[in-house]
Design a protein around this motif. Structure first.
Motif, PDB file in Angstrom:
ATOM      1  N   SER A 157      -5.348   7.000   0.435  1.00  0.00           N
ATOM      2  CA  SER A 157      -6.191   5.859   0.778  1.00  0.00           C
ATOM      3  C   SER A 157      -5.356   4.585   0.867  1.00  0.00           C
ATOM      4  O   SER A 157      -5.537   3.767   1.780  1.00  0.00           O
ATOM      5  CB  SER A 157      -7.299   5.692  -0.267  1.00  0.00           C
ATOM      6  OG  SER A 157      -8.098   4.567   0.032  1.00  0.00           O
ATOM      7  N   TYR A 158      -4.422   4.420  -0.055  1.00  0.00           N
ATOM      8  CA  TYR A 158      -3.516   3.267  -0.015  1.00  0.00           C
ATOM      9  C   TYR A 158      -2.704   3.271   1.283  1.00  0.00           C
ATOM     10  O   TYR A 158      -2.567   2.245   1.965  1.00  0.00           O
ATOM     11  CB  TYR A 158      -2.590   3.308  -1.228  1.00  0.00           C
ATOM     12  CG  TYR A 158      -1.383   2.403  -1.141  1.00  0.00           C
ATOM     13  CD1 TYR A 158      -1.494   1.037  -1.365  1.00  0.00           C
ATOM     14  CD2 TYR A 158      -0.118   2.920  -0.837  1.00  0.00           C
ATOM     15  CE1 TYR A 158      -0.387   0.207  -1.288  1.00  0.00           C
ATOM     16  CE2 TYR A 158       0.991   2.089  -0.755  1.00  0.00           C
ATOM     17  CZ  TYR A 158       0.853   0.735  -0.981  1.00  0.00           C
ATOM     18  OH  TYR A 158       1.947  -0.084  -0.895  1.00  0.00           O
ATOM     19  N   THR A 159      -2.185   4.442   1.644  1.00  0.00           N
ATOM     20  CA  THR A 159      -1.396   4.556   2.867  1.00  0.00           C
ATOM     21  C   THR A 159      -2.242   4.238   4.091  1.00  0.00           C
ATOM     22  O   THR A 159      -1.781   3.593   5.042  1.00  0.00           O
ATOM     23  CB  THR A 159      -0.802   5.972   2.997  1.00  0.00           C
ATOM     24  OG1 THR A 159      -0.141   6.328   1.777  1.00  0.00           O
ATOM     25  CG2 THR A 159       0.199   6.050   4.133  1.00  0.00           C
ATOM     26  N   ALA A 160      -3.499   4.677   4.085  1.00  0.00           N
ATOM     27  CA  ALA A 160      -4.391   4.436   5.222  1.00  0.00           C
ATOM     28  C   ALA A 160      -4.626   2.940   5.435  1.00  0.00           C
ATOM     29  O   ALA A 160      -4.705   2.465   6.577  1.00  0.00           O
ATOM     30  CB  ALA A 160      -5.719   5.151   4.999  1.00  0.00           C
ATOM     31  N   VAL A 161      -4.727   2.182   4.343  1.00  0.00           N
ATOM     32  CA  VAL A 161      -4.892   0.724   4.457  1.00  0.00           C
ATOM     33  C   VAL A 161      -3.673   0.122   5.150  1.00  0.00           C
ATOM     34  O   VAL A 161      -3.798  -0.733   6.030  1.00  0.00           O
ATOM     35  CB  VAL A 161      -5.108   0.092   3.066  1.00  0.00           C
ATOM     36  CG1 VAL A 161      -5.040  -1.432   3.146  1.00  0.00           C
ATOM     37  CG2 VAL A 161      -6.455   0.520   2.490  1.00  0.00           C
ATOM     38  N   LEU A 162      -2.488   0.592   4.780  1.00  0.00           N
ATOM     39  CA  LEU A 162      -1.276   0.060   5.396  1.00  0.00           C
ATOM     40  C   LEU A 162      -1.135   0.507   6.847  1.00  0.00           C
ATOM     41  O   LEU A 162      -0.581  -0.223   7.676  1.00  0.00           O
ATOM     42  CB  LEU A 162      -0.045   0.506   4.603  1.00  0.00           C
ATOM     43  CG  LEU A 162       0.080  -0.063   3.187  1.00  0.00           C
ATOM     44  CD1 LEU A 162       1.398   0.371   2.557  1.00  0.00           C
ATOM     45  CD2 LEU A 162      -0.018  -1.583   3.177  1.00  0.00           C
ATOM     46  N   PHE A 163      -1.628   1.704   7.167  1.00  0.00           N
ATOM     47  CA  PHE A 163      -1.571   2.184   8.548  1.00  0.00           C
ATOM     48  C   PHE A 163      -2.339   1.241   9.477  1.00  0.00           C
ATOM     49  O   PHE A 163      -1.993   1.103  10.649  1.00  0.00           O
ATOM     50  CB  PHE A 163      -2.161   3.587   8.643  1.00  0.00           C
ATOM     51  CG  PHE A 163      -1.136   4.678   8.683  1.00  0.00           C
ATOM     52  CD1 PHE A 163      -0.694   5.209   9.882  1.00  0.00           C
ATOM     53  CD2 PHE A 163      -0.601   5.180   7.510  1.00  0.00           C
ATOM     54  CE1 PHE A 163       0.264   6.217   9.913  1.00  0.00           C
ATOM     55  CE2 PHE A 163       0.348   6.182   7.529  1.00  0.00           C
ATOM     56  CZ  PHE A 163       0.782   6.700   8.734  1.00  0.00           C
ATOM     57  N   GLU A 164      -3.365   0.612   8.966  1.00  0.00           N
ATOM     58  CA  GLU A 164      -4.164  -0.305   9.785  1.00  0.00           C
ATOM     59  C   GLU A 164      -3.406  -1.598  10.068  1.00  0.00           C
ATOM     60  O   GLU A 164      -3.752  -2.327  10.998  1.00  0.00           O
ATOM     61  CB  GLU A 164      -5.480  -0.617   9.080  1.00  0.00           C
ATOM     62  CG  GLU A 164      -6.401   0.587   8.915  1.00  0.00           C
ATOM     63  CD  GLU A 164      -7.690   0.215   8.215  1.00  0.00           C
ATOM     64  OE1 GLU A 164      -7.958  -1.005   8.081  1.00  0.00           O
ATOM     65  OE2 GLU A 164      -8.428   1.119   7.788  1.00  0.00           O
ATOM     66  N   HIS A 165      -2.401  -1.893   9.249  1.00  0.00           N
ATOM     67  CA  HIS A 165      -1.655  -3.152   9.393  1.00  0.00           C
ATOM     68  C   HIS A 165      -0.160  -2.854   9.282  1.00  0.00           C
ATOM     69  O   HIS A 165       0.458  -3.081   8.239  1.00  0.00           O
ATOM     70  CB  HIS A 165      -2.077  -4.143   8.308  1.00  0.00           C
ATOM     71  CG  HIS A 165      -3.563  -4.316   8.201  1.00  0.00           C
ATOM     72  ND1 HIS A 165      -4.294  -5.032   9.123  1.00  0.00           N
ATOM     73  CD2 HIS A 165      -4.459  -3.834   7.301  1.00  0.00           C
ATOM     74  CE1 HIS A 165      -5.570  -5.001   8.783  1.00  0.00           C
ATOM     75  NE2 HIS A 165      -5.689  -4.276   7.689  1.00  0.00           N
ATOM     76  N   PRO A 166       0.459  -2.325  10.343  1.00  0.00           N
ATOM     77  CA  PRO A 166       1.857  -1.886  10.274  1.00  0.00           C
ATOM     78  C   PRO A 166       2.833  -2.979   9.881  1.00  0.00           C
ATOM     79  O   PRO A 166       3.797  -2.729   9.162  1.00  0.00           O
ATOM     80  CB  PRO A 166       2.130  -1.363  11.684  1.00  0.00           C
ATOM     81  CG  PRO A 166       1.051  -1.944  12.546  1.00  0.00           C
ATOM     82  CD  PRO A 166      -0.147  -2.085  11.662  1.00  0.00           C
ATOM     83  N   GLY A 167       2.586  -4.192  10.343  1.00  0.00           N
ATOM     84  CA  GLY A 167       3.474  -5.291   9.958  1.00  0.00           C
ATOM     85  C   GLY A 167       3.431  -5.528   8.462  1.00  0.00           C
ATOM     86  O   GLY A 167       4.447  -5.802   7.822  1.00  0.00           O
ATOM     87  N   LEU A 168       2.261  -5.400   7.894  1.00  0.00           N
ATOM     88  CA  LEU A 168       2.095  -5.583   6.461  1.00  0.00           C
ATOM     89  C   LEU A 168       2.767  -4.457   5.687  1.00  0.00           C
ATOM     90  O   LEU A 168       3.326  -4.673   4.613  1.00  0.00           O
ATOM     91  CB  LEU A 168       0.604  -5.637   6.120  1.00  0.00           C
ATOM     92  CG  LEU A 168       0.223  -6.240   4.770  1.00  0.00           C
ATOM     93  CD1 LEU A 168       0.739  -7.664   4.666  1.00  0.00           C
ATOM     94  CD2 LEU A 168      -1.273  -6.207   4.586  1.00  0.00           C
ATOM     95  N   ALA A 169       2.737  -3.250   6.238  1.00  0.00           N
ATOM     96  CA  ALA A 169       3.407  -2.120   5.591  1.00  0.00           C
ATOM     97  C   ALA A 169       4.898  -2.386   5.492  1.00  0.00           C
ATOM     98  O   ALA A 169       5.527  -2.137   4.456  1.00  0.00           O
ATOM     99  CB  ALA A 169       3.139  -0.830   6.367  1.00  0.00           C
ATOM    100  N   ARG A 170       5.485  -2.890   6.568  1.00  0.00           N
ATOM    101  CA  ARG A 170       6.920  -3.186   6.532  1.00  0.00           C
ATOM    102  C   ARG A 170       7.216  -4.321   5.566  1.00  0.00           C
ATOM    103  O   ARG A 170       8.229  -4.302   4.858  1.00  0.00           O
ATOM    104  CB  ARG A 170       7.416  -3.515   7.942  1.00  0.00           C
ATOM    105  CG  ARG A 170       7.449  -2.297   8.869  1.00  0.00           C
ATOM    106  CD  ARG A 170       8.060  -2.632  10.216  1.00  0.00           C
ATOM    107  NE  ARG A 170       7.135  -3.352  11.075  1.00  0.00           N
ATOM    108  CZ  ARG A 170       6.259  -2.760  11.877  1.00  0.00           C
ATOM    109  NH1 ARG A 170       6.170  -1.446  11.914  1.00  0.00           N
ATOM    110  NH2 ARG A 170       5.456  -3.473  12.644  1.00  0.00           N
ATOM    111  N   SER A 171       6.335  -5.311   5.522  1.00  0.00           N
ATOM    112  CA  SER A 171       6.525  -6.415   4.592  1.00  0.00           C
ATOM    113  C   SER A 171       6.411  -5.945   3.147  1.00  0.00           C
ATOM    114  O   SER A 171       7.112  -6.437   2.261  1.00  0.00           O
ATOM    115  CB  SER A 171       5.483  -7.510   4.863  1.00  0.00           C
ATOM    116  OG  SER A 171       5.575  -8.550   3.922  1.00  0.00           O
TER     117      SER A 171
END
Length: 242
Positions: A100-114
């Motif tokens: 679920s945590y990963t899915a949240v980041l998948f929605e915002h790829p720039g935020l995942a990299r940050s």
């Protein structure tokens, strides 16, 4: 007669701007990210949106990195922590929370990299940590080991989202890169790269969800059977007494 433009209202006649607050700044930053992308969430752009100067924002947020971390913490409210309080195998429920945590980041790829370099530190992040630690405690993982393990699990989840989430890159470019990699692997020299040749199509096999789930299971198995050096972490954890 010559028409004259209507006089501009004086500063006293203009409606007062709402007072700046950290909560309001973060809320505006989240809205800006959703509409324009994380790369546009800068102190200068945010100041424009709030009709103030960048210097005013630094009273509430020390840097752009801290701003992005606060945005991530706000979005972590969407992570499903329900499995931590449900029944069933603790390992499966741990993977559910991490997925679920990963899915949240998948929605915002720039935020995942940050998130790889800007770690959140708000209440929602602490809620996530507490849920993960609770599940590992349920599985009998000593607290000292779990304290390091939670960082490892979140790093894997964050890196997976940063690597595979759709970003600003042209989909045709991404497809071309994947095709080039596949061609390189299939065309590898058996003499120079015998192990690559032997693995063949397996190197690219399996859907992403299966690979991620397997990765979590590998990490959990390693955590279960790898004690921390220099600590006495073999005893079963227990919650502190009131």
């Amino acid at each position: 007669m010559t028409a004259h433009p209507a006089p501009r209202p004086s500063r006293r006649e203009r409606p007062a701007k709402p007072a700046l607050t950290r909560e309001g700044i973060i809320e505006t930053a989240v809205a800006l990210m959703r509409s324009e992308g994380l790369s546009r969430v800068t102190m200068r752009r945010l100041a424009q949106e709030l009709d103030t100067g960048p210097a005013s924002l630094y009273v509430y947020v020390r840097s752009t990195a801290e701003l992005h971390a606060a945005v991530l913490d706000e979005l972590l409210g969407a992570v499903d922590l329900g499995p931590a309080r449900a029944d069933g195998d603790w390992r499966d429920r741990l993977v559910e929370v991490l997925t679920s945590y990963t899915a949240v980041l998948f929605e915002h790829p720039g935020l995942a990299r940050s998130a790889l370099v800007s770690r959140p530190f708000g209440d929602r992040y602490l809620d996530l940590l507490d849920a993960l630690l609770a599940l590992m405690s349920e599985g009998g993982i000593p607290r000292a080991r779990a304290a390091w393990a939670v960082d490892l699990l979140l790093q894997f989840a964050t890196a997976t989202a940063a690597e595979h989430a759709p970003g600003e890159k042209d989909p045709a470019d991404a497809e071309g890169e994947w095709a080039a990699l596949a061609a390189a692997l299939h065309g590898a020299s058996g003499e120079r790269h015998p192990h690559v040749t032997a693995a063949g199509a397996e190197l690219l096999s399996g859907p992403g969800e299966a690979r991620m789930d397997w990765g979590f299971q590998v990490l959990i198995s390693g955590i279960l059977h790898t004690p921390r050096h220099g600590t006495s972490d073999t005893s079963r954890p227990s919650l502190p007494k009131e």
